[in-house]
Scaffold this active site. Sequence first.
Site, PDB file in Angstrom:
ATOM      1  N   GLY A 188       8.302  -2.446  -9.088  1.00 40.30           N
ATOM      2  CA  GLY A 188       6.783  -3.321  -9.415  1.00 40.30           C
ATOM      3  C   GLY A 188       5.968  -3.086  -9.899  1.00 40.30           C
ATOM      4  N   ALA A 189       6.728  -3.080 -11.139  1.00 41.00           N
ATOM      5  CA  ALA A 189       5.945  -3.426 -12.044  1.00 41.00           C
ATOM      6  C   ALA A 189       5.617  -4.152 -12.903  1.00 41.00           C
ATOM      7  CB  ALA A 189       6.796  -2.072 -13.404  1.00 41.00           C
ATOM      8  N   GLY A 208      -0.133  -6.094 -11.526  1.00 42.25           N
ATOM      9  CA  GLY A 208      -1.217  -5.020 -10.184  1.00 42.25           C
ATOM     10  C   GLY A 208      -1.140  -3.556 -10.709  1.00 42.25           C
ATOM     11  N   ILE A 209      -1.075  -2.646 -10.260  1.00 46.09           N
ATOM     12  CA  ILE A 209      -1.107  -0.936 -10.479  1.00 46.09           C
ATOM     13  C   ILE A 209      -0.145  -0.802 -10.796  1.00 46.09           C
ATOM     14  CG2 ILE A 209      -3.077  -0.769  -8.422  1.00 46.09           C
ATOM     15  CD1 ILE A 209      -0.796   0.891  -7.113  1.00 46.09           C
ATOM     16  N   GLY A 210       1.406  -1.370 -10.432  1.00 46.69           N
ATOM     17  CA  GLY A 210       2.800  -1.564 -11.553  1.00 46.69           C
ATOM     18  C   GLY A 210       2.634  -1.713 -12.928  1.00 46.69           C
ATOM     19  N   SER A 268      -0.818   4.269   1.681  1.00 49.13           N
ATOM     20  CA  SER A 268      -2.249   3.658   1.739  1.00 49.13           C
ATOM     21  C   SER A 268      -2.955   4.132   2.794  1.00 49.13           C
ATOM     22  CB  SER A 268      -2.853   2.024   2.258  1.00 49.13           C
ATOM     23  OG  SER A 268      -3.489   1.293   2.390  1.00 49.13           O
ATOM     24  N   TYR A 296       2.207  -3.592   8.567  1.00 49.22           N
ATOM     25  CA  TYR A 296       2.352  -2.838   7.308  1.00 49.22           C
ATOM     26  C   TYR A 296       1.750  -1.093   7.886  1.00 49.22           C
ATOM     27  CZ  TYR A 296      -0.504  -2.370   2.935  1.00 49.22           C
ATOM     28  OH  TYR A 296      -0.635  -1.399   1.376  1.00 49.22           O
TER      29      TYR A 296
END
Length: 282
Positions: A10-11, A14-16, A138, A163
Amino acid sequence: MAAITTIITGATSGIGKETALALAKKGHALYLLVRDVVKGDELVRQLKQQTVNKEIFSVKCDLSDLHSVYTAAEKLKSRLFAINVLINNAGGMYPMRKLSHDGFEMTFAVNHLGHFALTMHLMPLLQKGQARIINISSEAHKMGKPDFDDLNSEKSYSSMRVYGAAKLFNIYFTKSLAEKYRDKGITAFALHPGVVNTAFGAGAGGMTGFFLTIARPFMITPEQGAQTTIYLATESGLHTKSGTYFKKKKLAKVSSAADDAAARERLWQVSEEILMAHPAGL
């Protein structure tokens, strides 16, 4: 000294993406596992331009497709001797119930099962590298109430409920890895990145979409959200904290459900059974 070899899912956003940039600057040899190869190759080009690091590569991997996960793992095993850091960063929340390529509820498939399969397939290289495994969880895990009799949410579906359960599973997985592979040199950590202003949850309707819209002006940036991941990937002396949960680069409390050892073991067994029944195997 050989570069630290790091895998990130997931790079591409966002944060990735911010994590990848920070670790590229620190000289890590990066392998970015991406669903979209075009975006992955573009990110590799950008990162090489922004840093002096040329050891950055993209590998196709769709976490909702176990065969894709297996193929990516085999490609990595053919290229690498060891892996030092694995960052299971990718995730997703889906406003409507949908099924993965293999017929599993998508939130469960992407947030947990795909990462479980990837980690298990890469375990020989992770052990050789005395790896740190970092799972992005999370604070939503505190809403999580696993229902092992309805992992596909066939009885009812709520995006926040499933989730929360998936983020709880991330903590179960972290604790199990720390416990089962302690003598193999593996350490594992879970973390809450903060409430980050990204495209995450885009398209969410109902109360979830309403709260995301209201909260967006108060959210932190992706760069800020990546800081705990970067800390766990690079800070020395964390081995004694394996199996724990971090927030803002500090140890944080988990829910009482997250300390349920029986549920943790059941998740591991169910996940193993799913993979062993799949043509890609374990």
